[in-house]
Design an enzyme around this catalytic site. Structure first.
Site, mmCIF file in Angstrom:
data_model
loop_
_atom_site.group_PDB
_atom_site.id
_atom_site.type_symbol
_atom_site.label_atom_id
_atom_site.label_comp_id
_atom_site.label_asym_id
_atom_site.label_seq_id
_atom_site.Cartn_x
_atom_site.Cartn_y
_atom_site.Cartn_z
ATOM 1 N N ARG A 102 0.879 -1.182 0.000
ATOM 2 C CA ARG A 102 0.000 0.000 0.000
ATOM 3 C C ARG A 102 0.901 1.212 0.000
ATOM 4 O O ARG A 102 1.693 1.412 0.919
ATOM 5 C CB ARG A 102 -0.915 -0.011 1.223
ATOM 6 C CG ARG A 102 -1.684 1.274 1.400
ATOM 7 C CD ARG A 102 -2.775 1.191 2.433
ATOM 8 N NE ARG A 102 -3.921 0.463 1.942
ATOM 9 C CZ ARG A 102 -5.169 0.603 2.390
ATOM 10 N NH1 ARG A 102 -5.426 1.456 3.357
ATOM 11 N NH2 ARG A 102 -6.153 -0.101 1.897
ATOM 12 N N HIS A 129 -7.374 0.635 -6.392
ATOM 13 C CA HIS A 129 -7.616 -0.180 -5.191
ATOM 14 C C HIS A 129 -8.299 -1.483 -5.653
ATOM 15 O O HIS A 129 -9.476 -1.722 -5.378
ATOM 16 C CB HIS A 129 -8.480 0.597 -4.197
ATOM 17 C CG HIS A 129 -8.479 0.048 -2.804
ATOM 18 N ND1 HIS A 129 -7.747 -1.067 -2.430
ATOM 19 C CD2 HIS A 129 -9.124 0.470 -1.675
ATOM 20 C CE1 HIS A 129 -7.951 -1.302 -1.148
ATOM 21 N NE2 HIS A 129 -8.773 -0.404 -0.669
ATOM 22 N N GLN A 132 -10.154 -3.963 -3.171
ATOM 23 C CA GLN A 132 -11.448 -3.449 -2.717
ATOM 24 C C GLN A 132 -12.541 -3.807 -3.721
ATOM 25 O O GLN A 132 -13.613 -4.294 -3.357
ATOM 26 C CB GLN A 132 -11.353 -1.915 -2.579
ATOM 27 C CG GLN A 132 -12.657 -1.250 -2.229
ATOM 28 C CD GLN A 132 -13.141 -1.634 -0.843
ATOM 29 O OE1 GLN A 132 -12.398 -1.521 0.116
ATOM 30 N NE2 GLN A 132 -14.378 -2.094 -0.725
ATOM 31 N N ASP A 223 -17.153 7.198 -1.724
ATOM 32 C CA ASP A 223 -15.913 7.099 -0.942
ATOM 33 C C ASP A 223 -15.614 8.508 -0.417
ATOM 34 O O ASP A 223 -16.252 9.484 -0.832
ATOM 35 C CB ASP A 223 -14.782 6.576 -1.857
ATOM 36 C CG ASP A 223 -13.459 6.379 -1.131
ATOM 37 O OD1 ASP A 223 -13.462 6.317 0.120
ATOM 38 O OD2 ASP A 223 -12.405 6.290 -1.807
ATOM 39 N N CYS A 263 -16.521 1.887 0.506
ATOM 40 C CA CYS A 263 -15.356 1.048 0.826
ATOM 41 C C CYS A 263 -14.943 1.177 2.290
ATOM 42 O O CYS A 263 -14.268 0.290 2.806
ATOM 43 C CB CYS A 263 -14.203 1.385 -0.104
ATOM 44 S SG CYS A 263 -13.719 3.115 -0.004
ATOM 45 N N ARG A 291 -14.006 -8.470 1.825
ATOM 46 C CA ARG A 291 -12.588 -8.217 1.558
ATOM 47 C C ARG A 291 -11.784 -9.487 1.857
ATOM 48 O O ARG A 291 -10.881 -9.880 1.125
ATOM 49 C CB ARG A 291 -12.060 -7.067 2.444
ATOM 50 C CG ARG A 291 -12.682 -5.708 2.191
ATOM 51 C CD ARG A 291 -12.319 -5.176 0.824
ATOM 52 N NE ARG A 291 -10.894 -5.180 0.576
ATOM 53 C CZ ARG A 291 -10.043 -4.225 0.964
ATOM 54 N NH1 ARG A 291 -10.492 -3.154 1.596
ATOM 55 N NH2 ARG A 291 -8.732 -4.305 0.699
#
Ligand code: CP
Ligand code: NVA
Length: 306
Positions: A102, A129, A132, A223, A263, A291
């Site tokens: 990340r 992402h 996700q 988001d 998310c 996830r």
């Protein structure tokens, strides 16, 4: 079993539609425990940004497969003291079987992947992402049974999640609409990629009109308005993004059976109201659980299972 066999997942376009559908099927089988697999490997997590869901879901997924995880916080490694990515990559690949990263620049992830011989997974960059969106698609498939004829509408900042959603929807075979303020559109190159994948079979629509985008949608998604690394812009963005809030009014324009996804982490009262995130159409907790199932499938598909 889906077989990504030692490959990287740097962005969702690394998958083709068949591989995506196989991954989701594998995730479903693992979640229902219809299939029990073991994968006795070591996953490294090299995260330069905060994470709750990604960190814990990867860790638990690997533990449940019988593997192990090393949390490589850059602050306790030489990464924070400037050891070059190229060197770190060529050392870590001699200890680990797979690495989830990340970070900020997508370029940094790609450099890492070029130098590391082991598979590298994008656990969020400024550009994408993908993990996700694997979980998002799993959630949508569970709620609706298939993707055919569905429309996902994302309202808010054209960020990493929006970019991966465009690719994910195009690969899955569903329409996607992205409604952002002017100047906050998703990445133009990724828009092109998504449209190429959709190949006129499904729609990839960009608009500045949240109400137009929400009309008849099957999934409403949002988001945060300022992502990690953009905290200093958060205050200035509030008035610009206010019309892009998912509220009961915006949700009333969607299909009556529409679900709401986020998310997380969420800023209630900003991109989504308390009533909507806690309301009957919200599926955010199922989405967060997924996830773990989606990433378990990803790990098994890349590393193989016993
Ligand atoms: N959605 C998501 O990636 O959450 P974390 O930042 O907590 O990992
Ligand atoms: N767009 C958000 C997603 C967090 C999971 C960020 O990058 O901060």
């Amino acid at each position: 079993m889906a077989a990504l066999n030692g490959r990287d997942l740097l962005g969702l376009a690394d998958l083709n539609p068949t591989e995506l559908h196989e991954l989701l099927q594998l995730a479903t089988q693992l979640k229902s425990q219809q299939l029990k697999l073991r994968c006795n490997k070591v996953l490294g997590l090299l995260f330069s940004k905060a994470s709750t869901r990604t960190r814990v879901s990867f860790t638990v997924a690997m533990y449940q497969l019988g593997g192990q995880v090393i949390d490589l916080n850059p602050n306790v490694t030489q990464v924070s003291r400037g050891e070059p990515i190229q060197d770190t990559a060529r050392v870590l690949d001699r200890y680990l079987d797979i690495l989830a990263i990340r970070t900020f620049a997508q370029q940094e992830l790609e450099t890492f992947a070029r130098y590391a011989k082991i598979p590298v997974i994008n656990a969020l960059t400024d550009a994408e992402h993908p993990c996700q969106v694997l979980a998002d698609l799993l959630t949508i498939q569970e709620c609706f049974g298939s993707f055919t004829g569905l429309t996902l509408t994302y309202v808010g900042d054209g960020n990493n999640v929006a970019n991966s959603l465009m690719l994910g929807c195009a690969l899955a075979g569903m329409n996607v609409r992205i409604a952002t303020p002017q100047g906050y559109e998703p990445d133009a190159e990724i828009v092109k990629q998504a449209r190429a994948i959709a190949n006129h079979q499904t729609e990839v629509l960009l608009t500045h009109d949240p109400e137009l985008a929400a009309k008849g949608a099957s999934v409403l998604y949002t988001d945060v308005w300022a992502s990690m690394g953009q905290e200093s812009q958060a205050g200035d963005r509030l008035p610009i993004f206010q019309p892009y809030q998912i509220s009961a009014q915006l949700l009333s324009l969607a299909d009556p059976k529409a679900i709401v996804l986020h998310c997380l982490p969420a800023h209630r009262g900003e991109e989504i109201t308390e009533a909507v995130i806690e309301g009957s159409q919200s599926r955010v907790w199922e989405q967060a659980e997924n996830r773990m199932h989606a990433q378990k499938a990803l790990l098994v598909s890349i590393l193989g299972a016993e």
